[in-house]
Design an enzyme around this catalytic site. Structure first.
Site, PDB file in Angstrom:
ATOM      1  N   SER A   1     -45.999  41.253-125.577  1.00  0.00           N
ATOM      2  CA  SER A   1     -47.554  40.872-125.216  1.00  0.00           C
ATOM      3  C   SER A   1     -48.300  40.547-126.406  1.00  0.00           C
ATOM      4  O   SER A   1     -48.470  41.295-127.519  1.00  0.00           O
ATOM      5  CB  SER A   1     -47.931  42.373-124.837  1.00  0.00           C
ATOM      6  OG  SER A   1     -49.373  42.511-124.711  1.00  0.00           O
ATOM      7  N   LYS A   2     -49.345  39.657-126.042  1.00  0.00           N
ATOM      8  CA  LYS A   2     -50.258  39.381-127.013  1.00  0.00           C
ATOM      9  C   LYS A   2     -51.554  40.222-127.205  1.00  0.00           C
ATOM     10  O   LYS A   2     -52.417  39.797-127.785  1.00  0.00           O
ATOM     11  CB  LYS A   2     -50.681  37.896-126.645  1.00  0.00           C
ATOM     12  CG  LYS A   2     -49.523  36.868-126.977  1.00  0.00           C
ATOM     13  CD  LYS A   2     -49.752  35.262-126.643  1.00  0.00           C
ATOM     14  CE  LYS A   2     -48.759  34.342-127.042  1.00  0.00           C
ATOM     15  NZ  LYS A   2     -47.745  34.782-126.500  1.00  0.00           N
TER      16      LYS A   2
ATOM     17  N   THR B   1     -49.339  45.878-117.615  1.00  0.00           N
ATOM     18  CA  THR B   1     -48.730  44.678-117.240  1.00  0.00           C
ATOM     19  C   THR B   1     -47.663  44.952-116.484  1.00  0.00           C
ATOM     20  O   THR B   1     -47.359  46.255-115.808  1.00  0.00           O
ATOM     21  CB  THR B   1     -48.371  43.731-118.541  1.00  0.00           C
ATOM     22  OG1 THR B   1     -47.863  42.507-118.165  1.00  0.00           O
ATOM     23  CG2 THR B   1     -47.372  44.572-119.293  1.00  0.00           C
TER      24      THR B   1
ATOM     25  N   LYS C   1     -48.511  47.370-112.386  1.00  0.00           N
ATOM     26  CA  LYS C   1     -49.880  47.119-111.952  1.00  0.00           C
ATOM     27  C   LYS C   1     -50.054  47.777-110.561  1.00  0.00           C
ATOM     28  O   LYS C   1     -51.338  48.269-110.082  1.00  0.00           O
ATOM     29  CB  LYS C   1     -50.132  45.616-111.637  1.00  0.00           C
ATOM     30  CG  LYS C   1     -50.183  45.147-113.240  1.00  0.00           C
ATOM     31  CD  LYS C   1     -50.932  43.477-112.886  1.00  0.00           C
ATOM     32  CE  LYS C   1     -50.887  43.178-114.377  1.00  0.00           C
ATOM     33  NZ  LYS C   1     -51.383  41.452-114.419  1.00  0.00           N
TER      34      LYS C   1
ATOM     35  N   ASP D   1     -58.326  41.166-114.256  1.00  0.00           N
ATOM     36  CA  ASP D   1     -57.644  40.018-113.927  1.00  0.00           C
ATOM     37  C   ASP D   1     -58.473  38.779-113.152  1.00  0.00           C
ATOM     38  O   ASP D   1     -58.466  37.783-113.289  1.00  0.00           O
ATOM     39  CB  ASP D   1     -56.158  40.198-113.207  1.00  0.00           C
ATOM     40  CG  ASP D   1     -55.168  40.843-114.073  1.00  0.00           C
ATOM     41  OD1 ASP D   1     -55.133  40.388-115.294  1.00  0.00           O
ATOM     42  OD2 ASP D   1     -54.063  41.248-113.586  1.00  0.00           O
TER      43      ASP D   1
ATOM     44  N   GLY E   1     -48.389  41.300-108.597  1.00  0.00           N
ATOM     45  CA  GLY E   1     -49.716  41.745-109.059  1.00  0.00           C
ATOM     46  C   GLY E   1     -50.686  40.921-109.458  1.00  0.00           C
ATOM     47  O   GLY E   1     -51.760  40.846-109.067  1.00  0.00           O
ATOM     48  N   ALA E   2     -50.200  40.140-110.304  1.00  0.00           N
ATOM     49  CA  ALA E   2     -51.275  39.013-110.835  1.00  0.00           C
ATOM     50  C   ALA E   2     -51.645  38.178-109.572  1.00  0.00           C
ATOM     51  O   ALA E   2     -53.064  37.689-109.609  1.00  0.00           O
ATOM     52  CB  ALA E   2     -50.698  38.031-111.902  1.00  0.00           C
TER      53      ALA E   2
ATOM     54  N   GLY F   1     -52.052  29.839-119.891  1.00  0.00           N
ATOM     55  CA  GLY F   1     -52.521  31.505-119.852  1.00  0.00           C
ATOM     56  C   GLY F   1     -53.129  32.193-120.658  1.00  0.00           C
ATOM     57  O   GLY F   1     -53.763  33.332-120.459  1.00  0.00           O
TER      58      GLY F   1
END
Length: 284
Positions: A15-16, A63, A67, A104, A132-133, A250
């Site tokens: 994760s960022k 994430t 979600k 999102d 989910g996204a 992204g």
């Protein structure tokens, strides 16, 4: 102890989000912290119970794969999260309740705002993925008057998703492999139209298979948009540019949704004037 927020998922090391929120905390000089926390499906309920009692915890980003699973564990859902059927941000309200939100949608649309301000004869999005996204992306684009072509391994799941999110819309489904081979389809004149090709799946992510998409399936003038962030420049985007299409990576969606969440967590807006520097740090 300073107050904190975090991102949860399984896996989570990639994760960022900590780098993004940490950058903004540093720029603003806040007495706060943002962490990454590995939470398995089995531990998700216990995690929510524990954080509900922690006075220093302000919330979390959510994430894969939580979600949707986290929704029944929360005290309230904002209307957008309820409509999308997915939560990517949890905020602790003043009364201690855990409130599920979805940032999102805003994050996905942010890099498209200048495009969407234009008038179009027709808008179509080819979307890969049914997780989910994808739910948030479909909800976002339906609101912007897009016709959706949704591709997934399970076409019945894809059809059910479209019927749930926009039961009155005239959308279409396709098997994932429909886009893998070259097509000689003669697209009509797309001037004045808006076409997107969106990878809303994990395909192409480090450790995952590549997304097999042949860009002959994209009408002239399409924009390729990949929500994968590791790597940032995916093969999907490389192939899009090679075929002459503009692309959005992204990080655009990730930074956009993080910005919306940051205000909920820390009560101030992030310093977006430093976005170029933030991108450089994330890609270093």
């Amino acid at each position: 102890m300073s107050h904190y927020a975090e991102v949860i998922g399984d896996p989570i090391a990639q994760s960022k989000s900590p780098a993004i929120h940490g950058f903004w905390i540093e720029k603003l000089g806040l007495d706060a912290e943002y962490r990454a926390q590995l939470v398995s499906a089995e531990d998700l309920e216990a995690y929510c119970d524990h954080r509900r009692q922690d006075p220093d915890w302000r919330g979390c980003n959510v994430t894969m794969p939580h979600k949707q699973a986290i929704m029944p564990l929360l005290d309230r859902l904002e209307p957008l999260a309820k409509r999308v059927g997915a939560v990517n941000t949890v905020v602790k309200a003043a009364d201690g309740a855990l409130v599920g939100r979805n940032t999102d949608v805003a994050g996905f649309l942010e890099p498209l705002q200048s495009l969407l301000r234009s008038q179009h004869y027709f808008r179509m999005a080819r979307i890969i993925g049914t997780g989910g996204a994808a739910r948030a992306i479909i909800a976002a684009l339906v609101k912007e008057n897009f016709t959706i072509v949704l591709a997934g391994r399970n076409t019945e799941k894809a059809r059910g998703l479209l019927e749930e999110l926009d039961p009155d819309g005239e959308h279409h489904v396709a098997p994932l492999d429909h886009f893998a081979d070259t097509t000689d389809f003669a697209f009509d004149d797309r001037e004045g139209c808006c076409d997107l090709v969106v990878n809303a799946s994990p395909l192409g992510m480090r450790g995952q298979p590549q997304l097999a998409f042949d860009w002959s399936h994209a009408p002239p003038g399409s924009i390729g948009y990949d929500i994968v962030t590791d790597p940032v420049d995916t093969r999907f985007l490389e192939n899009a540019r090679g075929a002459g299409f503009d692309t959005i990576d992204g990080l655009a969606m990730l930074i956009g949704q993080a910005a919306a969440a940051f205000g909920h967590f820390f009560g101030v807006e992030p310093p977006r004037e430093h976005d170029a520097e933030l991108r450089e740090r994330l890609m270093a």
